[in-house]
Design a protein around this motif. Structure first.
Motif, PDB file in Angstrom:
ATOM      1  N   SER A   1      -2.838  12.272  -9.803  1.00 32.54           N
ATOM      2  CA  SER A   1      -2.610  13.595  -9.242  1.00 32.54           C
ATOM      3  C   SER A   1      -3.470  14.638  -9.948  1.00 32.54           C
ATOM      4  CB  SER A   1      -1.138  13.971  -9.373  1.00 32.54           C
ATOM      5  OG  SER A   1      -0.930  15.283  -8.890  1.00 32.54           O
ATOM      6  N   LYS A   2      -4.081  15.513  -9.157  1.00 30.93           N
ATOM      7  CA  LYS A   2      -4.866  16.612  -9.714  1.00 30.93           C
ATOM      8  C   LYS A   2      -4.052  17.892  -9.834  1.00 30.93           C
ATOM      9  CE  LYS A   2      -7.970  16.561  -6.547  1.00 30.93           C
ATOM     10  NZ  LYS A   2      -9.177  16.939  -5.789  1.00 30.93           N
ATOM     11  N   THR A   3      -2.830  17.864  -9.340  1.00 35.33           N
ATOM     12  CA  THR A   3      -1.994  19.051  -9.324  1.00 35.33           C
ATOM     13  C   THR A   3      -0.534  18.653  -9.513  1.00 35.33           C
ATOM     14  OG1 THR A   3      -1.153  20.832  -7.914  1.00 35.33           O
ATOM     15  CG2 THR A   3      -2.000  18.879  -6.804  1.00 35.33           C
ATOM     16  N   GLU A   4       0.238  19.552 -10.107  1.00 33.75           N
ATOM     17  CA  GLU A   4       1.665  19.266 -10.277  1.00 33.75           C
ATOM     18  C   GLU A   4       2.410  19.324  -8.943  1.00 33.75           C
ATOM     19  OE1 GLU A   4       3.372  21.737 -13.243  1.00 33.75           O
ATOM     20  OE2 GLU A   4       2.060  21.015 -14.850  1.00 33.75           O
ATOM     21  N   ASP A   5       1.815  20.029  -7.965  1.00 41.65           N
ATOM     22  CA  ASP A   5       2.441  20.154  -6.649  1.00 41.65           C
ATOM     23  C   ASP A   5       1.680  19.280  -5.654  1.00 41.65           C
ATOM     24  OD1 ASP A   5       4.133  21.050  -4.678  1.00 41.65           O
ATOM     25  OD2 ASP A   5       2.925  22.830  -4.227  1.00 41.65           O
ATOM     26  N   ALA A   6       1.664  17.975  -5.916  1.00 42.66           N
ATOM     27  CA  ALA A   6       0.870  17.054  -5.108  1.00 42.66           C
ATOM     28  C   ALA A   6       1.524  16.802  -3.752  1.00 42.66           C
ATOM     29  CB  ALA A   6       0.697  15.731  -5.846  1.00 42.66           C
ATOM     30  N   CYS A   7       0.695  16.317  -2.827  1.00 41.60           N
ATOM     31  CA  CYS A   7       1.208  15.986  -1.502  1.00 41.60           C
ATOM     32  C   CYS A   7       2.205  14.827  -1.590  1.00 41.60           C
ATOM     33  CB  CYS A   7       0.062  15.624  -0.573  1.00 41.60           C
ATOM     34  SG  CYS A   7      -0.870  14.156  -1.074  1.00 41.60           S
ATOM     35  N   LYS A   8       2.955  14.659  -0.526  1.00 44.45           N
ATOM     36  CA  LYS A   8       3.978  13.626  -0.487  1.00 44.45           C
ATOM     37  C   LYS A   8       3.350  12.237  -0.497  1.00 44.45           C
ATOM     38  CE  LYS A   8       7.510  14.327   2.153  1.00 44.45           C
ATOM     39  NZ  LYS A   8       8.377  14.469   3.357  1.00 44.45           N
ATOM     40  N   VAL A   9       3.977  11.318  -1.238  1.00 42.33           N
ATOM     41  CA  VAL A   9       3.525   9.925  -1.281  1.00 42.33           C
ATOM     42  C   VAL A   9       4.565   9.072  -0.549  1.00 42.33           C
ATOM     43  CG1 VAL A   9       2.939   7.964  -2.765  1.00 42.33           C
ATOM     44  CG2 VAL A   9       2.318  10.285  -3.468  1.00 42.33           C
ATOM     45  N   ILE A  10       4.109   8.346   0.472  1.00 38.77           N
ATOM     46  CA  ILE A  10       4.994   7.501   1.261  1.00 38.77           C
ATOM     47  C   ILE A  10       4.827   6.052   0.825  1.00 38.77           C
ATOM     48  CG2 ILE A  10       5.594   6.696   3.584  1.00 38.77           C
ATOM     49  CD1 ILE A  10       6.234   9.639   3.053  1.00 38.77           C
ATOM     50  N   LEU A  11       5.944   5.379   0.557  1.00 38.86           N
ATOM     51  CA  LEU A  11       5.927   3.977   0.169  1.00 38.86           C
ATOM     52  C   LEU A  11       6.513   3.155   1.318  1.00 38.86           C
ATOM     53  CD1 LEU A  11       7.442   4.250  -3.440  1.00 38.86           C
ATOM     54  CD2 LEU A  11       5.118   4.791  -2.673  1.00 38.86           C
ATOM     55  N   PRO A  12       5.706   2.331   1.982  1.00 35.88           N
ATOM     56  CA  PRO A  12       6.247   1.463   3.036  1.00 35.88           C
ATOM     57  C   PRO A  12       7.190   0.412   2.442  1.00 35.88           C
ATOM     58  CG  PRO A  12       3.861   1.706   3.225  1.00 35.88           C
ATOM     59  CD  PRO A  12       4.248   2.255   1.895  1.00 35.88           C
ATOM     60  N   ALA A  13       7.884  -0.298   3.305  1.00 32.78           N
ATOM     61  CA  ALA A  13       8.756  -1.383   2.857  1.00 32.78           C
ATOM     62  C   ALA A  13       7.945  -2.432   2.114  1.00 32.78           C
ATOM     63  CB  ALA A  13       9.448  -2.016   4.061  1.00 32.78           C
ATOM     64  N   ASP A  14       8.573  -3.066   1.133  1.00 31.48           N
ATOM     65  CA  ASP A  14       7.970  -4.150   0.359  1.00 31.48           C
ATOM     66  C   ASP A  14       6.739  -3.697  -0.416  1.00 31.48           C
ATOM     67  OD1 ASP A  14       8.134  -6.772  -0.564  1.00 31.48           O
ATOM     68  OD2 ASP A  14       6.691  -7.519   0.913  1.00 31.48           O
ATOM     69  N   THR A  15       6.825  -2.476  -0.949  1.00 30.38           N
ATOM     70  CA  THR A  15       5.764  -1.944  -1.817  1.00 30.38           C
ATOM     71  C   THR A  15       6.201  -2.088  -3.276  1.00 30.38           C
ATOM     72  OG1 THR A  15       4.950  -0.348  -0.195  1.00 30.38           O
ATOM     73  CG2 THR A  15       4.514   0.148  -2.506  1.00 30.38           C
TER      74      THR A  15
ATOM     75  N   HIS B   1       0.851  -1.190   0.000  1.00 28.80           N
ATOM     76  CA  HIS B   1       0.000   0.000   0.000  1.00 28.80           C
ATOM     77  C   HIS B   1       0.881   1.232   0.000  1.00 28.80           C
ATOM     78  CE1 HIS B   1       0.874  -0.367   4.349  1.00 28.80           C
ATOM     79  NE2 HIS B   1       0.733   0.935   4.377  1.00 28.80           N
ATOM     80  N   ILE B   2       0.272   2.376  -0.256  1.00 33.26           N
ATOM     81  CA  ILE B   2       0.980   3.645  -0.172  1.00 33.26           C
ATOM     82  C   ILE B   2       0.164   4.588   0.702  1.00 33.26           C
ATOM     83  CG2 ILE B   2       2.042   3.330  -2.441  1.00 33.26           C
ATOM     84  CD1 ILE B   2       0.074   5.341  -3.591  1.00 33.26           C
ATOM     85  N   ILE B   3       0.808   5.653   1.159  1.00 31.77           N
ATOM     86  CA  ILE B   3       0.128   6.700   1.920  1.00 31.77           C
ATOM     87  C   ILE B   3       0.214   7.987   1.110  1.00 31.77           C
ATOM     88  CG2 ILE B   3      -0.006   7.978   4.080  1.00 31.77           C
ATOM     89  CD1 ILE B   3      -0.496   5.013   4.456  1.00 31.77           C
ATOM     90  N   ALA B   4      -0.938   8.524   0.708  1.00 33.77           N
ATOM     91  CA  ALA B   4      -0.994   9.767  -0.064  1.00 33.77           C
ATOM     92  C   ALA B   4      -2.004  10.698   0.591  1.00 33.77           C
ATOM     93  CB  ALA B   4      -1.397   9.489  -1.508  1.00 33.77           C
ATOM     94  N   CYS B   5      -1.589  11.928   0.879  1.00 39.38           N
ATOM     95  CA  CYS B   5      -2.464  12.889   1.552  1.00 39.38           C
ATOM     96  C   CYS B   5      -3.041  12.298   2.839  1.00 39.38           C
ATOM     97  CB  CYS B   5      -3.587  13.352   0.619  1.00 39.38           C
ATOM     98  SG  CYS B   5      -2.997  14.101  -0.904  1.00 39.38           S
ATOM     99  N   ASP B   6      -2.203  11.553   3.554  1.00 42.60           N
ATOM    100  CA  ASP B   6      -2.567  10.913   4.826  1.00 42.60           C
ATOM    101  C   ASP B   6      -3.635   9.834   4.677  1.00 42.60           C
ATOM    102  OD1 ASP B   6      -0.784  12.512   6.341  1.00 42.60           O
ATOM    103  OD2 ASP B   6      -2.250  14.156   6.313  1.00 42.60           O
ATOM    104  N   GLN B   7      -3.841   9.373   3.450  1.00 45.66           N
ATOM    105  CA  GLN B   7      -4.808   8.300   3.191  1.00 45.66           C
ATOM    106  C   GLN B   7      -4.071   7.043   2.745  1.00 45.66           C
ATOM    107  OE1 GLN B   7      -8.391   8.539   3.317  1.00 45.66           O
ATOM    108  NE2 GLN B   7      -8.014  10.506   4.328  1.00 45.66           N
ATOM    109  N   LYS B   8      -4.524   5.884   3.242  1.00 45.06           N
ATOM    110  CA  LYS B   8      -3.933   4.611   2.849  1.00 45.06           C
ATOM    111  C   LYS B   8      -4.603   4.116   1.572  1.00 45.06           C
ATOM    112  CE  LYS B   8      -3.261  -0.178   4.415  1.00 45.06           C
ATOM    113  NZ  LYS B   8      -3.619  -1.182   5.456  1.00 45.06           N
ATOM    114  N   ILE B   9      -3.795   3.824   0.551  1.00 41.87           N
ATOM    115  CA  ILE B   9      -4.297   3.320  -0.720  1.00 41.87           C
ATOM    116  C   ILE B   9      -3.767   1.901  -0.895  1.00 41.87           C
ATOM    117  CG2 ILE B   9      -4.523   3.739  -3.195  1.00 41.87           C
ATOM    118  CD1 ILE B   9      -5.535   6.046  -1.394  1.00 41.87           C
ATOM    119  N   ASP B  10      -4.661   0.929  -0.938  1.00 42.78           N
ATOM    120  CA  ASP B  10      -4.263  -0.479  -0.990  1.00 42.78           C
ATOM    121  C   ASP B  10      -3.969  -0.947  -2.410  1.00 42.78           C
ATOM    122  OD1 ASP B  10      -4.445  -1.137   1.787  1.00 42.78           O
ATOM    123  OD2 ASP B  10      -6.643  -1.060   1.603  1.00 42.78           O
ATOM    124  N   ALA B  11      -3.309  -2.099  -2.500  1.00 44.17           N
ATOM    125  CA  ALA B  11      -3.021  -2.728  -3.789  1.00 44.17           C
ATOM    126  C   ALA B  11      -4.308  -2.912  -4.586  1.00 44.17           C
ATOM    127  CB  ALA B  11      -2.345  -4.077  -3.572  1.00 44.17           C
ATOM    128  N   GLY B  12      -4.199  -2.738  -5.891  1.00 48.08           N
ATOM    129  CA  GLY B  12      -5.353  -2.878  -6.774  1.00 48.08           C
ATOM    130  C   GLY B  12      -5.995  -1.563  -7.135  1.00 48.08           C
TER     131      GLY B  12
END
Length: 291
Positions: A223-237, A207-218
């Motif tokens: 992005s709606k903007t070129e200056d999008a919020c940070k995307v966090i990739l956990p281990a084994d993503t 999964h990833i974390i984008a705009c403090d939201q968890k987005i699961d596999a599948g």
């Protein structure tokens, strides 16, 4: 690739700087750059009685990109191509004015009734309007031919287009990028200044974390903007980062046909019904036009 269902089940929602949905197309976002169709294939087991057997079917107005993580698929087309795509390789077929192809489990995997896994993506990239009627082309690139690099225990493979100061050998016809990303430890995905145009992310594993939201596999985020919020990739993503410059014209899509004009779609439908498309040599299969 035979597109059996145009609209993939929608679970689209808005999370701030991104739209979230089930791959392409979904109603809130028909295209990401020139990418018009993305189908996550598998993971599934191929065995006796369930081999892949996609008979002759046509395409116009697009390039197909097949990229596998697991398994093997034999590709044959009306241009004369006949080869097996394996994990990490790229099949790039440009339909232009019209091409026919088949996709099947290779004979050597059927011979002894062996079981195998198949997992990957099948993707359509719309051609620019001025190239919609170009002559069909086919190109194949092995895994070793694609640019790869590592940064902060994260591995990258540039499947197609340009990004991160590198260029894939795949002969694309528009400004685009598709990059496979795999993490060993948690990291922030650095996108700004590394790729150009609209940005999409398909979460393959984890999964990833984008705009403090968890987005699961599948799921896919766009992005709606070129200056999008940070995307966090956990281990084994594991994910695909893709996109590119927005196309100026809307596209019509029916079955396996993509065009800027509806008349082009209608003409292709008639040509397929009348069996006027080029044929795959030695193949008598025929996938009928959907009603």
């Amino acid at each position: 690739m035979s597109n059996k269902g145009l609209i993939i089940e929608e679970r689209a929602r808005d999370i701030g700087d991104f739209l979230v949905g089930r791959l392409l197309p979904f109603r809130k976002k028909r295209m990401v750059g020139p990418f018009i169709f993305i189908d996550h294939m598998g993971p599934s087991t191929v065995k006796k009685g369930s081999y892949m057997d996609v008979g002759q079917h046509p395409h116009i107005g697009l390039s197909t990109l097949t990229y596998l993580f697991e398994g093997e698929v034999r590709h044959c087309d009306s241009i004369g191509s006949d080869l097996v795509i394996k994990p990490g390789a790229v099949n790039w077929m440009t339909a232009g004015k019209g091409v026919t192809h088949t996709e099947r489990t290779p004979d050597y995997l059927r011979k002894d009734g062996l079981e195998s896994s198949v997992h990957g993506f099948q993707i359509w990239v719309a051609l620019p309007k001025e190239l919609e009627f170009m002559e069909p082309e086919f190109h194949h690139f092995e895994k070793e031919q694609l640019p790869t690099w590592e940064n902060n225990d994260t591995s990258y493979t540039l499947i197609a287009g340009e990004g991160y100061g590198r260029k894939s050998p795949v002969p694309v016809h528009t400004d685009l990028f598709m990059i496979e990303v795999k993490t060993k430890k948690e990291t922030a995905l650095n996108i700004q200044g590394e790729v150009k145009g609209e940005i999409g992310i398909c979460v393959v594993k984890g999964h990833i974390i984008a705009c403090d939201q968890k987005i699961d596999a599948g799921n896919m985020i766009v992005s709606k903007t070129e200056d999008a919020c940070k995307v966090i990739l956990p281990a084994d993503t594991h994910l695909l980062l893709f996109g590119g410059e927005t196309m100026l014209e809307d596209r019509h899509i029916f079955w396996n046909f993509v065009a800027t004009e509806q008349e082009t779609i209608e003409a292709a439908k008639k040509r397929w019904k009348d069996k006027e498309f080029p044929k795959v040599e030695g193949d008598t299969s025929y996938v009928p036009l959907p009603e």
